[in-house]
Design a protein around this motif. Structure first.
Motif, PDB file in Angstrom:
ATOM      1  N   MET A 140       0.840  -1.190   0.000  1.00  0.00           N
ATOM      2  CA  MET A 140       0.000   0.000   0.000  1.00  0.00           C
ATOM      3  C   MET A 140       0.883   1.250   0.000  1.00  0.00           C
ATOM      4  SD  MET A 140      -2.995   0.887   2.628  1.00  0.00           S
ATOM      5  CE  MET A 140      -3.823   2.423   2.563  1.00  0.00           C
ATOM      6  N   SER A 141       0.553   2.193  -0.862  1.00  0.00           N
ATOM      7  CA  SER A 141       1.345   3.404  -1.014  1.00  0.00           C
ATOM      8  C   SER A 141       1.120   4.372   0.151  1.00  0.00           C
ATOM      9  CB  SER A 141       0.960   4.090  -2.330  1.00  0.00           C
ATOM     10  OG  SER A 141       1.584   5.349  -2.430  1.00  0.00           O
ATOM     11  N   LYS A 142       2.191   5.050   0.541  1.00  0.00           N
ATOM     12  CA  LYS A 142       2.108   6.105   1.541  1.00  0.00           C
ATOM     13  C   LYS A 142       1.602   7.410   0.935  1.00  0.00           C
ATOM     14  CE  LYS A 142       6.026   4.753   4.446  1.00  0.00           C
ATOM     15  NZ  LYS A 142       7.327   5.254   4.927  1.00  0.00           N
ATOM     16  N   GLY A 143       1.654   7.527  -0.393  1.00  0.00           N
ATOM     17  CA  GLY A 143       1.220   8.743  -1.054  1.00  0.00           C
ATOM     18  C   GLY A 143       1.762   8.829  -2.466  1.00  0.00           C
ATOM     19  N   ARG A 144       1.142   9.722  -3.260  1.00  0.00           N
ATOM     20  CA  ARG A 144       1.535   9.933  -4.657  1.00  0.00           C
ATOM     21  C   ARG A 144       2.312  11.240  -4.759  1.00  0.00           C
ATOM     22  NH1 ARG A 144      -2.690  11.235  -7.418  1.00  0.00           N
ATOM     23  NH2 ARG A 144      -1.768  10.810  -9.416  1.00  0.00           N
ATOM     24  N   ILE A 145       3.485  11.165  -5.373  1.00  0.00           N
ATOM     25  CA  ILE A 145       4.374  12.325  -5.466  1.00  0.00           C
ATOM     26  C   ILE A 145       4.653  12.641  -6.922  1.00  0.00           C
ATOM     27  CG2 ILE A 145       6.653  13.226  -4.888  1.00  0.00           C
ATOM     28  CD1 ILE A 145       6.580  11.359  -2.414  1.00  0.00           C
ATOM     29  N   LEU A 146       4.373  13.882  -7.295  1.00  0.00           N
ATOM     30  CA  LEU A 146       4.716  14.391  -8.615  1.00  0.00           C
ATOM     31  C   LEU A 146       6.136  14.937  -8.550  1.00  0.00           C
ATOM     32  CD1 LEU A 146       4.269  15.495 -11.502  1.00  0.00           C
ATOM     33  CD2 LEU A 146       3.110  17.462 -10.441  1.00  0.00           C
ATOM     34  N   VAL A 147       7.009  14.421  -9.412  1.00  0.00           N
ATOM     35  CA  VAL A 147       8.378  14.911  -9.509  1.00  0.00           C
ATOM     36  C   VAL A 147       8.484  15.685 -10.820  1.00  0.00           C
ATOM     37  CG1 VAL A 147      10.827  14.310  -9.563  1.00  0.00           C
ATOM     38  CG2 VAL A 147       9.226  12.912  -8.211  1.00  0.00           C
ATOM     39  N   VAL A 148       8.729  16.982 -10.715  1.00  0.00           N
ATOM     40  CA  VAL A 148       8.881  17.843 -11.892  1.00  0.00           C
ATOM     41  C   VAL A 148      10.373  18.056 -12.080  1.00  0.00           C
ATOM     42  CG1 VAL A 148       8.172  19.979 -13.005  1.00  0.00           C
ATOM     43  CG2 VAL A 148       6.683  18.940 -11.260  1.00  0.00           C
ATOM     44  N   GLU A 149      10.929  17.353 -13.067  1.00  0.00           N
ATOM     45  CA  GLU A 149      12.390  17.287 -13.226  1.00  0.00           C
ATOM     46  C   GLU A 149      12.714  16.992 -14.683  1.00  0.00           C
ATOM     47  OE1 GLU A 149      16.081  17.405 -13.012  1.00  0.00           O
ATOM     48  OE2 GLU A 149      15.278  17.440 -10.966  1.00  0.00           O
ATOM     49  N   ASP A 150      13.635  17.763 -15.265  1.00  0.00           N
ATOM     50  CA  ASP A 150      13.987  17.559 -16.665  1.00  0.00           C
ATOM     51  C   ASP A 150      15.190  16.641 -16.861  1.00  0.00           C
ATOM     52  OD1 ASP A 150      15.690  19.545 -15.606  1.00  0.00           O
ATOM     53  OD2 ASP A 150      16.032  20.419 -17.579  1.00  0.00           O
ATOM     54  N   ASN A 151      15.823  16.213 -15.784  1.00  0.00           N
ATOM     55  CA  ASN A 151      16.976  15.324 -15.880  1.00  0.00           C
ATOM     56  C   ASN A 151      16.540  13.912 -15.469  1.00  0.00           C
ATOM     57  OD1 ASN A 151      19.284  13.782 -14.694  1.00  0.00           O
ATOM     58  ND2 ASN A 151      20.430  15.543 -15.474  1.00  0.00           N
ATOM     59  N   MET A 152      16.563  12.981 -16.416  1.00  0.00           N
ATOM     60  CA  MET A 152      16.085  11.628 -16.143  1.00  0.00           C
ATOM     61  C   MET A 152      16.924  10.911 -15.091  1.00  0.00           C
ATOM     62  SD  MET A 152      13.227  10.997 -17.458  1.00  0.00           S
ATOM     63  CE  MET A 152      13.155   9.237 -17.162  1.00  0.00           C
ATOM     64  N   ASP A 153      18.218  11.169 -15.030  1.00  0.00           N
ATOM     65  CA  ASP A 153      19.041  10.526 -14.005  1.00  0.00           C
ATOM     66  C   ASP A 153      18.607  10.956 -12.610  1.00  0.00           C
ATOM     67  OD1 ASP A 153      20.547   9.152 -15.903  1.00  0.00           O
ATOM     68  OD2 ASP A 153      22.101  10.693 -15.982  1.00  0.00           O
ATOM     69  N   THR A 154      18.354  12.247 -12.452  1.00  0.00           N
ATOM     70  CA  THR A 154      17.886  12.741 -11.158  1.00  0.00           C
ATOM     71  C   THR A 154      16.521  12.156 -10.836  1.00  0.00           C
ATOM     72  OG1 THR A 154      19.122  14.800 -11.422  1.00  0.00           O
ATOM     73  CG2 THR A 154      17.320  14.818  -9.821  1.00  0.00           C
ATOM     74  N   TYR A 155      15.614  12.148 -11.817  1.00  0.00           N
ATOM     75  CA  TYR A 155      14.285  11.571 -11.580  1.00  0.00           C
ATOM     76  C   TYR A 155      14.392  10.106 -11.159  1.00  0.00           C
ATOM     77  CZ  TYR A 155       9.811   9.369 -12.221  1.00  0.00           C
ATOM     78  OH  TYR A 155       8.670   8.612 -12.002  1.00  0.00           O
ATOM     79  N   GLU A 156      15.219   9.330 -11.855  1.00  0.00           N
ATOM     80  CA  GLU A 156      15.332   7.905 -11.531  1.00  0.00           C
ATOM     81  C   GLU A 156      15.869   7.695 -10.115  1.00  0.00           C
ATOM     82  OE1 GLU A 156      14.130   5.286 -13.020  1.00  0.00           O
ATOM     83  OE2 GLU A 156      13.397   6.434 -14.729  1.00  0.00           O
ATOM     84  N   LEU A 157      16.799   8.524  -9.685  1.00  0.00           N
ATOM     85  CA  LEU A 157      17.312   8.434  -8.320  1.00  0.00           C
ATOM     86  C   LEU A 157      16.221   8.779  -7.304  1.00  0.00           C
ATOM     87  CD1 LEU A 157      19.627   8.023  -6.320  1.00  0.00           C
ATOM     88  CD2 LEU A 157      20.269  10.422  -6.725  1.00  0.00           C
ATOM     89  N   VAL A 158      15.515   9.891  -7.537  1.00  0.00           N
ATOM     90  CA  VAL A 158      14.431  10.301  -6.638  1.00  0.00           C
ATOM     91  C   VAL A 158      13.334   9.234  -6.624  1.00  0.00           C
ATOM     92  CG1 VAL A 158      12.599  12.010  -6.306  1.00  0.00           C
ATOM     93  CG2 VAL A 158      14.930  12.761  -6.823  1.00  0.00           C
ATOM     94  N   ARG A 159      12.963   8.753  -7.799  1.00  0.00           N
ATOM     95  CA  ARG A 159      11.933   7.710  -7.894  1.00  0.00           C
ATOM     96  C   ARG A 159      12.345   6.480  -7.100  1.00  0.00           C
ATOM     97  NH1 ARG A 159      11.395   3.117 -10.007  1.00  0.00           N
ATOM     98  NH2 ARG A 159      13.327   3.255 -11.192  1.00  0.00           N
ATOM     99  N   PHE A 160      13.574   6.030  -7.299  1.00  0.00           N
ATOM    100  CA  PHE A 160      14.064   4.835  -6.616  1.00  0.00           C
ATOM    101  C   PHE A 160      13.973   4.982  -5.100  1.00  0.00           C
ATOM    102  CE2 PHE A 160      17.548   2.567  -4.519  1.00  0.00           C
ATOM    103  CZ  PHE A 160      17.234   1.259  -4.859  1.00  0.00           C
ATOM    104  N   ILE A 161      14.492   6.085  -4.569  1.00  0.00           N
ATOM    105  CA  ILE A 161      14.527   6.248  -3.116  1.00  0.00           C
ATOM    106  C   ILE A 161      13.122   6.427  -2.537  1.00  0.00           C
ATOM    107  CG2 ILE A 161      14.943   8.746  -3.013  1.00  0.00           C
ATOM    108  CD1 ILE A 161      16.600   6.093  -0.779  1.00  0.00           C
ATOM    109  N   LEU A 162      12.260   7.145  -3.252  1.00  0.00           N
ATOM    110  CA  LEU A 162      10.902   7.345  -2.729  1.00  0.00           C
ATOM    111  C   LEU A 162      10.071   6.067  -2.822  1.00  0.00           C
ATOM    112  CD1 LEU A 162      10.080  10.931  -3.995  1.00  0.00           C
ATOM    113  CD2 LEU A 162      10.736  10.207  -1.690  1.00  0.00           C
ATOM    114  N   GLU A 163      10.182   5.350  -3.922  1.00  0.00           N
ATOM    115  CA  GLU A 163       9.421   4.108  -4.054  1.00  0.00           C
ATOM    116  C   GLU A 163       9.931   3.057  -3.069  1.00  0.00           C
ATOM    117  OE1 GLU A 163       9.039   3.110  -8.235  1.00  0.00           O
ATOM    118  OE2 GLU A 163       7.751   4.864  -8.559  1.00  0.00           O
ATOM    119  N   LYS A 164      11.225   3.058  -2.786  1.00  0.00           N
ATOM    120  CA  LYS A 164      11.787   2.150  -1.782  1.00  0.00           C
ATOM    121  C   LYS A 164      11.215   2.472  -0.395  1.00  0.00           C
ATOM    122  CE  LYS A 164      16.203   0.049  -0.687  1.00  0.00           C
ATOM    123  NZ  LYS A 164      15.786  -1.298  -0.980  1.00  0.00           N
TER     124      LYS A 164
END
Length: 124
Positions: free
Chosen positions: A1-25
């Protein structure tokens, strides 16, 4: 079950993937907008629980997008964290003045990011 939905507004895919990974973890769902204009549209259509906003982006910068989000009654109460490489004197205050609730500089401390997200979403 998710703790919440987060919109990440970011033009750099490497940064997004890092943020996504840590938040989804840490139990959060994320979705991406790659510029400020798309971020404003995603925020108003999908009403995320929290927004992480880059400041320097194409089409519309993050400060302009933040002002638009915070001036819309549908999205004004969504917590918004600036995540930016802009770390000169005055940059933090400009972000806060535009409506950001928190300001984190890149390179980011991943624990600080998770702690800020947990704080704003009441998951402390």
């Amino acid at each position: 079950m998710s703790k919440g939905r987060i919109l990440v507004v970011e033009d750099n895919m490497d940064t997004y993937e890092l943020v996504r990974f840590i938040l989804e973890k840490n139990g959060y769902d994320t979705f991406l907008a790659m510029n400020g204009r798309d971020g404003v549209n995603a925020a108003t259509k999908q009403l995320p629980d929290l927004i992480i906003m880059d400041i320097a982006m194409p089409e519309m910068d993050g400060l302009t997008a933040t002002r638009l989000i915070k001036n819309d009654e549908r999205t004004e109460s969504i917590p918004l964290i600036a995540l930016t490489a802009h770390a000169l004197p005055g940059d933090r205050q400009r972000a806060i003045d535009s409506g950001c609730d928190e300001y984190i500089t890149k390179p980011m401390d991943l624990l600080d990011l998770v702690n800020s997200v947990n704080h704003f979403l009441g998951k402390v």
